[in-house]
Design an enzyme around this catalytic site. Structure first.
Site, PDB file in Angstrom:
ATOM      1  N   ASP A   5       0.738  -1.104  -0.161  1.00 40.96           N
ATOM      2  CA  ASP A   5      -0.009   0.265   0.048  1.00 40.96           C
ATOM      3  C   ASP A   5       0.868   0.931   0.328  1.00 40.96           C
ATOM      4  O   ASP A   5       1.679   1.286   0.969  1.00 40.96           O
ATOM      5  CB  ASP A   5      -0.450   0.122   1.297  1.00 40.96           C
ATOM      6  CG  ASP A   5      -1.827   1.372   1.292  1.00 40.96           C
ATOM      7  OD1 ASP A   5      -1.276   2.551   0.359  1.00 40.96           O
ATOM      8  OD2 ASP A   5      -2.744   1.319   2.325  1.00 40.96           O
ATOM      9  N   ILE A   6       0.906   1.837  -1.176  1.00 44.86           N
ATOM     10  CA  ILE A   6       2.401   3.392  -1.551  1.00 44.86           C
ATOM     11  C   ILE A   6       1.547   4.272  -0.181  1.00 44.86           C
ATOM     12  O   ILE A   6       2.863   5.051   0.115  1.00 44.86           O
ATOM     13  CB  ILE A   6       1.487   3.209  -2.523  1.00 44.86           C
ATOM     14  CG1 ILE A   6       3.072   4.849  -2.753  1.00 44.86           C
ATOM     15  CG2 ILE A   6       0.641   4.928  -2.942  1.00 44.86           C
ATOM     16  CD1 ILE A   6       2.837   4.740  -4.663  1.00 44.86           C
ATOM     17  N   ASN A  55      -6.339  12.333 -11.236  1.00 44.23           N
ATOM     18  CA  ASN A  55      -6.477  12.921 -12.800  1.00 44.23           C
ATOM     19  C   ASN A  55      -6.761  14.560 -12.287  1.00 44.23           C
ATOM     20  O   ASN A  55      -6.314  15.160 -11.514  1.00 44.23           O
ATOM     21  CB  ASN A  55      -8.500  12.594 -12.142  1.00 44.23           C
ATOM     22  CG  ASN A  55      -9.049  12.998 -11.125  1.00 44.23           C
ATOM     23  OD1 ASN A  55      -8.942  14.392 -10.939  1.00 44.23           O
ATOM     24  ND2 ASN A  55     -10.289  12.899 -10.114  1.00 44.23           N
ATOM     25  N   GLY A  69      -9.728   4.619  -6.043  1.00 46.23           N
ATOM     26  CA  GLY A  69      -7.959   3.924  -6.499  1.00 46.23           C
ATOM     27  C   GLY A  69      -7.264   4.503  -5.530  1.00 46.23           C
ATOM     28  O   GLY A  69      -7.889   4.894  -4.755  1.00 46.23           O
ATOM     29  N   ASP A 118      -5.411   7.133  -5.579  1.00 46.93           N
ATOM     30  CA  ASP A 118      -5.628   8.916  -5.056  1.00 46.93           C
ATOM     31  C   ASP A 118      -6.751   8.986  -4.489  1.00 46.93           C
ATOM     32  O   ASP A 118      -6.334   9.731  -2.999  1.00 46.93           O
ATOM     33  CB  ASP A 118      -6.797   9.233  -6.903  1.00 46.93           C
ATOM     34  CG  ASP A 118      -6.807  11.024  -6.988  1.00 46.93           C
ATOM     35  OD1 ASP A 118      -5.732  11.374  -5.512  1.00 46.93           O
ATOM     36  OD2 ASP A 118      -7.108  11.529  -7.975  1.00 46.93           O
ATOM     37  N   SER A 169      -2.004   4.370 -14.414  1.00 49.85           N
ATOM     38  CA  SER A 169      -3.479   4.069 -16.033  1.00 49.85           C
ATOM     39  C   SER A 169      -3.585   3.155 -15.774  1.00 49.85           C
ATOM     40  O   SER A 169      -4.613   2.543 -16.449  1.00 49.85           O
ATOM     41  CB  SER A 169      -2.534   4.615 -16.573  1.00 49.85           C
ATOM     42  OG  SER A 169      -2.744   6.208 -17.080  1.00 49.85           O
ATOM     43  N   THR A 170      -2.914   1.504 -15.024  1.00 46.58           N
ATOM     44  CA  THR A 170      -3.632   0.615 -15.087  1.00 46.58           C
ATOM     45  C   THR A 170      -4.539  -0.024 -14.329  1.00 46.58           C
ATOM     46  O   THR A 170      -4.886  -1.303 -14.035  1.00 46.58           O
ATOM     47  CB  THR A 170      -2.550  -0.480 -14.433  1.00 46.58           C
ATOM     48  OG1 THR A 170      -1.918  -0.435 -13.307  1.00 46.58           O
ATOM     49  CG2 THR A 170      -1.502  -0.055 -15.896  1.00 46.58           C
ATOM     50  N   GLY A 171      -5.499   0.991 -13.575  1.00 47.04           N
ATOM     51  CA  GLY A 171      -6.666   0.975 -12.362  1.00 47.04           C
ATOM     52  C   GLY A 171      -8.419   0.939 -13.672  1.00 47.04           C
ATOM     53  O   GLY A 171      -7.986   0.359 -14.766  1.00 47.04           O
ATOM     54  N   TYR A 194      -8.429   3.263 -15.236  1.00 45.40           N
ATOM     55  CA  TYR A 194      -7.995   4.298 -17.097  1.00 45.40           C
ATOM     56  C   TYR A 194      -7.383   3.426 -17.374  1.00 45.40           C
ATOM     57  O   TYR A 194      -7.731   2.935 -18.519  1.00 45.40           O
ATOM     58  CB  TYR A 194      -6.575   5.145 -16.469  1.00 45.40           C
ATOM     59  CG  TYR A 194      -6.947   6.791 -16.090  1.00 45.40           C
ATOM     60  CD1 TYR A 194      -8.881   7.004 -15.576  1.00 45.40           C
ATOM     61  CD2 TYR A 194      -6.210   7.706 -16.037  1.00 45.40           C
ATOM     62  CE1 TYR A 194      -8.964   7.997 -15.150  1.00 45.40           C
ATOM     63  CE2 TYR A 194      -6.618   8.693 -15.671  1.00 45.40           C
ATOM     64  CZ  TYR A 194      -7.765   9.027 -15.055  1.00 45.40           C
ATOM     65  OH  TYR A 194      -8.529  10.081 -14.524  1.00 45.40           O
TER      66      TYR A 194
HETATM   67  P1  ADP Z   1      -5.856   4.741 -12.911  1.00 45.30           P
HETATM   68  O1  ADP Z   1      -7.163   5.471 -12.335  1.00 45.30           O
HETATM   69  O2  ADP Z   1      -4.389   5.849 -13.263  1.00 45.30           O
HETATM   70  O3  ADP Z   1      -5.905   3.253 -13.722  1.00 45.30           O
HETATM   71  P2  ADP Z   1      -6.459   3.282  -9.939  1.00 45.30           P
HETATM   72  O4  ADP Z   1      -5.558   4.167  -8.706  1.00 45.30           O
HETATM   73  O5  ADP Z   1      -7.871   3.493 -10.567  1.00 45.30           O
HETATM   74  O6  ADP Z   1      -5.797   4.395 -11.134  1.00 45.30           O
HETATM   75  O7  ADP Z   1      -5.581   1.866  -9.981  1.00 45.30           O
HETATM   76  C1  ADP Z   1      -3.686   2.569 -10.556  1.00 45.30           C
HETATM   77  C2  ADP Z   1      -2.954   1.705  -9.649  1.00 45.30           C
HETATM   78  O8  ADP Z   1      -3.570   1.569  -8.659  1.00 45.30           O
HETATM   79  C3  ADP Z   1      -3.840  -0.081  -9.852  1.00 45.30           C
HETATM   80  O9  ADP Z   1      -3.094  -1.230  -9.958  1.00 45.30           O
HETATM   81  C4  ADP Z   1      -4.629   0.031  -8.773  1.00 45.30           C
HETATM   82  O10 ADP Z   1      -4.840  -1.025  -8.385  1.00 45.30           O
HETATM   83  C5  ADP Z   1      -3.315   0.173  -7.755  1.00 45.30           C
HETATM   84  N1  ADP Z   1      -3.974   0.863  -6.227  1.00 45.30           N
HETATM   85  C6  ADP Z   1      -5.624   1.757  -5.755  1.00 45.30           C
HETATM   86  N2  ADP Z   1      -4.500   1.562  -4.212  1.00 45.30           N
HETATM   87  C7  ADP Z   1      -3.432   1.263  -3.753  1.00 45.30           C
HETATM   88  C8  ADP Z   1      -2.961   1.556  -3.015  1.00 45.30           C
HETATM   89  N3  ADP Z   1      -2.952   1.774  -1.922  1.00 45.30           N
HETATM   90  N4  ADP Z   1      -1.497   1.969  -2.721  1.00 45.30           N
HETATM   91  C9  ADP Z   1      -1.160   1.340  -4.631  1.00 45.30           C
HETATM   92  N5  ADP Z   1      -1.267   0.848  -5.725  1.00 45.30           N
HETATM   93  C10 ADP Z   1      -2.626   0.973  -4.979  1.00 45.30           C
END
Ligand code: ADP
Length: 172
Positions: free
Chosen positions: A9-10, A23, A31, A33, A116-118, A120
């Site tokens: 978890d970042i 965004n 996500g 963000d 972008s892989t969520g 987007y």
């Molecule tokens: P985007 O809109 O750029 O696609 P998302 O947030 O939907 O962004 O997804 C981008 C990536 O971040 C996905 O692989 C998602 O699983 C991941 N993600 C979601 N929450 C966290 C977190 N707390 N820490 C790290 N990665 C995360």
């Protein structure tokens, strides 16, 4: 100089800067963000408001507030529209501009999510290849950044980034 891949978890990573897959409004979303804004506290939104948004592929910096990271670098990655709308270049820009901004602010360690892989919808294998190439090339231009970590939220993402890292060969 090192590039690492971990699962996690970042919002819990103690890097000098973590990157937010934002965004273009910079006013928060779902996500990663949403997770970053929740963990940083309401001061983060207050710091983002006067920035006036951010174009896709560009990057803006704020403090990390309650996060363990000193800074958050916000970059909107591209929305996948089939691949012939400049998506790869825009994703490359997101990584390189974020890394440059971290470097300009004296950061030594930077953590990226899989931009972008969520929501987007950017295909994971292709995104991982772009990310790895952008970061390894960008690192060579950096004066202070020496350590980049891709923080992958699930095992499938982690595996894709590990494969992309392995494809670079033992030199990196
Ligand atoms: P985007 O809109 O750029 O696609 P998302 O947030 O939907 O962004 O997804 C981008 C990536 O971040 C996905 O692989 C998602 O699983 C991941 N993600 C979601 N929450 C966290 C977190 N707390 N820490 C790290 N990665 C995360």
């Amino acid at each position: 100089m090192a590039v690492n891949v971990i699962m996690g978890d970042i919002t819990r990573v103690k890097a000098d800067a973590i990157v937010n897959a934002a965004n273009t409004s910079l006013l928060g979303g779902g996500g990663v963000d949403g997770a970053i804004h929740r963990a940083a506290g309401p001061e983060l939104l207050a710091a983002c408001r006067p920035l006036g948004g951010c174009r896709t592929g560009e990057a803006k910096i704020t403090p990390g507030f309650k996060l363990p990271a000193r800074y958050v670098i916000h970059t909107p990655g591209p929305i996948w529209r089939g691949g012939d709308r400049g998506e790869a270049q825009l994703l490359d820009n997101s990584y390189r501009n974020s890394l440059r901004l971290a470097d300009e602010n004296g950061c030594e360690t930077v953590a990226f999510p899989s931009i972008s892989t969520g929501v987007y919808g950017y295909p994971l294998e292709q995104a991982a290849a772009v990310a790895m190439n952008a970061v390894t090339c960008g690192l060579r231009e950096c004066r202070s950044v020496r350590d980049v970590t891709f923080v992958c939220f699930d095992a499938r993402t982690e595996a894709a980034y590990r494969r992309a890292l392995a494809r670079l060969g033992p030199a990196e």
